[in-house]
Design an enzyme around this catalytic site. Structure first.
Site, PDB file in Angstrom:
ATOM      1  N   SER A  70       5.201  -1.243   7.290  1.00 12.19           N
ATOM      2  CA  SER A  70       4.752   0.090   7.675  1.00 12.19           C
ATOM      3  C   SER A  70       3.553  -0.006   8.614  1.00 12.19           C
ATOM      4  CB  SER A  70       4.361   0.898   6.440  1.00 12.19           C
ATOM      5  OG  SER A  70       3.727   2.083   6.866  1.00 12.19           O
ATOM      6  N   HIS A 129       8.670   0.413  10.210  1.00 14.25           N
ATOM      7  CA  HIS A 129       8.618   1.684   9.466  1.00 14.25           C
ATOM      8  C   HIS A 129       7.460   2.509  10.017  1.00 14.25           C
ATOM      9  CE1 HIS A 129       9.329   4.324   5.972  1.00 14.25           C
ATOM     10  NE2 HIS A 129       8.013   4.467   5.924  1.00 14.25           N
ATOM     11  N   ASP A 144       5.369   6.041   9.884  1.00 17.11           N
ATOM     12  CA  ASP A 144       5.039   7.199   9.046  1.00 17.11           C
ATOM     13  C   ASP A 144       4.396   8.301   9.875  1.00 17.11           C
ATOM     14  OD1 ASP A 144       5.731   6.293   6.345  1.00 17.11           O
ATOM     15  OD2 ASP A 144       4.214   4.750   6.699  1.00 17.11           O
ATOM     16  N   MET A 146       2.862  11.982   9.690  1.00 15.98           N
ATOM     17  CA  MET A 146       2.328  12.970   8.725  1.00 15.98           C
ATOM     18  C   MET A 146       1.671  14.115   9.473  1.00 15.98           C
ATOM     19  SD  MET A 146       0.401  10.309   6.222  1.00 15.98           S
ATOM     20  CE  MET A 146       1.232   8.843   5.575  1.00 15.98           C
ATOM     21  N   HIS A 188       9.845   7.841   9.322  1.00 20.70           N
ATOM     22  CA  HIS A 188       9.727   8.600   8.071  1.00 20.70           C
ATOM     23  C   HIS A 188       8.879   9.835   8.353  1.00 20.70           C
ATOM     24  CE1 HIS A 188       7.906   8.561   3.706  1.00 20.70           C
ATOM     25  NE2 HIS A 188       8.657   9.609   3.922  1.00 20.70           N
ATOM     26  N   MET A 239       6.997  12.960   7.370  1.00 24.39           N
ATOM     27  CA  MET A 239       6.379  13.708   6.272  1.00 24.39           C
ATOM     28  C   MET A 239       5.801  14.970   6.884  1.00 24.39           C
ATOM     29  SD  MET A 239       4.766  10.417   4.388  1.00 24.39           S
ATOM     30  CE  MET A 239       5.110   9.393   5.821  1.00 24.39           C
ATOM     31  N   MET A 299      10.481   7.561  -2.762  1.00 20.63           N
ATOM     32  CA  MET A 299       9.038   7.369  -2.691  1.00 20.63           C
ATOM     33  C   MET A 299       8.549   6.810  -4.027  1.00 20.63           C
ATOM     34  SD  MET A 299       8.286   8.131   0.346  1.00 20.63           S
ATOM     35  CE  MET A 299       6.558   7.725   0.103  1.00 20.63           C
ATOM     36  N   ASP A 316       9.656   3.015  -0.834  1.00 22.68           N
ATOM     37  CA  ASP A 316       8.472   3.175   0.018  1.00 22.68           C
ATOM     38  C   ASP A 316       7.233   3.491  -0.823  1.00 22.68           C
ATOM     39  OD1 ASP A 316       6.765   3.539   2.119  1.00 22.68           O
ATOM     40  OD2 ASP A 316       7.702   5.385   2.860  1.00 22.68           O
TER      41      ASP A 316
HETATM   42  C1  DX5 Z   1       3.176   6.688   2.285  1.00 19.85           C
HETATM   43  C2  DX5 Z   1       3.980   6.086   3.408  1.00 19.85           C
HETATM   44  C3  DX5 Z   1       4.263   4.654   3.219  1.00 19.85           C
HETATM   45  C4  DX5 Z   1       3.028   3.777   3.268  1.00 19.85           C
HETATM   46  C5  DX5 Z   1       3.305   2.535   2.483  1.00 19.85           C
HETATM   47  O1  DX5 Z   1       3.113   8.062   2.438  1.00 19.85           O
HETATM   48  O2  DX5 Z   1       5.241   6.744   3.495  1.00 19.85           O
HETATM   49  O3  DX5 Z   1       5.215   4.188   4.146  1.00 19.85           O
HETATM   50  O4  DX5 Z   1       2.660   3.465   4.569  1.00 19.85           O
HETATM   51  O5  DX5 Z   1       2.129   1.810   2.407  1.00 19.85           O
HETATM   52  P1  DX5 Z   1       1.829   0.788   1.208  1.00 19.85           P
HETATM   53  O6  DX5 Z   1       2.893  -0.285   1.247  1.00 19.85           O
HETATM   54  O7  DX5 Z   1       0.476   0.268   1.520  1.00 19.85           O
HETATM   55  O8  DX5 Z   1       1.906   1.563  -0.088  1.00 19.85           O
HETATM   56 ZN    ZN Z   2       6.850   5.767   4.712  1.00 15.27          ZN
END
Ligand code: DX5
Ligand code: ZN
Length: 220
Positions: free
Chosen positions: A9, A34, A36, A38, A67, A69, A138, A176
């Site tokens: 990630s 990956h 993220d 947000m 991903h 969010m 998740m 994840d």
């Molecule tokens: C959380 C993200 C994850 C995060 C995982 O909201 O969707 O992808 O980056 O990070 P670690 O592996 O550090 O929990």
């Molecule tokens: Zn993620």
């Protein structure tokens, strides 16, 4: 023997050295990037957006697993396809017309993923499972990297796997949040196909070796 995919990630990368970290993943045994995204509304944090993904895409030589969010993700499906997403995952909790969203993602030539928050029951996917390429379970509450793994995830994987088999679907399962060398093997044994790892990879002394170790642990 399983071929578990490892998806580091980028949220845990060093954003001041992003190209270096992207090249590290390109040259490692990692399978996917990956990413993220947000929005500060669906989750209580803002990560990064389109210009950063555009820059990552220019250097990434592996599949890009985005991903989202964000609320109302339908607004940006086309944009993420143009930005180079190979897999686009939206949250079950953020979609009113999930079946329509799945079709829209596929119509843009991407694989369609659905992410479930820790409290969301996997059986809610029963009527759309055959339309989903990947379910992202998740294993932390979304919004931040570096949180600790929620143990209930193992039984969720088993129940989801049973649903996939019962429905004769080809959906793969991604995990994840809070993934480390301590839980990776048990996750794969429960039925996981893709492991996302942020802090465990990027905060390691030797991220390339850590990725190689994860590949090894999960292939036994
Ligand atoms: C959380 C993200 C994850 C995060 C995982 O909201 O969707 O992808 O980056 O990070 P670690 O592996 O550090 O929990
Ligand atoms: Zn993620």
């Amino acid at each position: 023997m399983s071929n578990t995919l490892i998806a580091p990630s980028i949220l845990a990368a060093d954003f001041a050295n992003l190209q270096r970290d992207i090249e590290m993943i390109n040259n490692s045994e990692a399978d996917w990037f990956h990413i993220d995204i947000m929005d500060g509304v669906f989750v209580p944090n803002i990560s990064f957006g389109m210009p950063v993904l555009e820059a990552i895409s220019r250097h990434a030589k592996k599949n890009i697993d985005v991903h989202l969010m964000i609320v109302d993700p339908d607004r940006y499906i086309k944009t993420f396809a143009i930005l180079g997403a190979n897999i686009l995952t939206v949250h079950y909790e953020a979609c009113t017309h999930l079946h329509r969203t799945l079709q829209a993602i596929k119509a843009e030539g991407m694989k369609a993923g659905i992410a479930l928050n820790p409290h969301t029951n996997v059986d809610l996917l029963e009527d759309v499972i055959n339309d989903i390429d990947m379910v992202c379970l998740m294993s932390v509450n979304p919004g931040f990297g570096g949180q600790s793994f929620i143990e209930n995830t193992y039984t969720k994987i088993e129940r989801l796997k049973a649903l996939i088999i019962r429905k004769n679907a080809s959906t793969i399962i991604e995990i994840d949040g809070g993934v480390t060398d301590k839980n990776a093997k048990q996750l794969v044994d429960a039925g996981a196909n893709v492991l996302v790892a942020g802090n465990f990879v990027f905060k390691a002394k030797n991220p390339t070796q850590t990725i190689a170790d994860m590949k090894k642990i999960t292939s036994i």
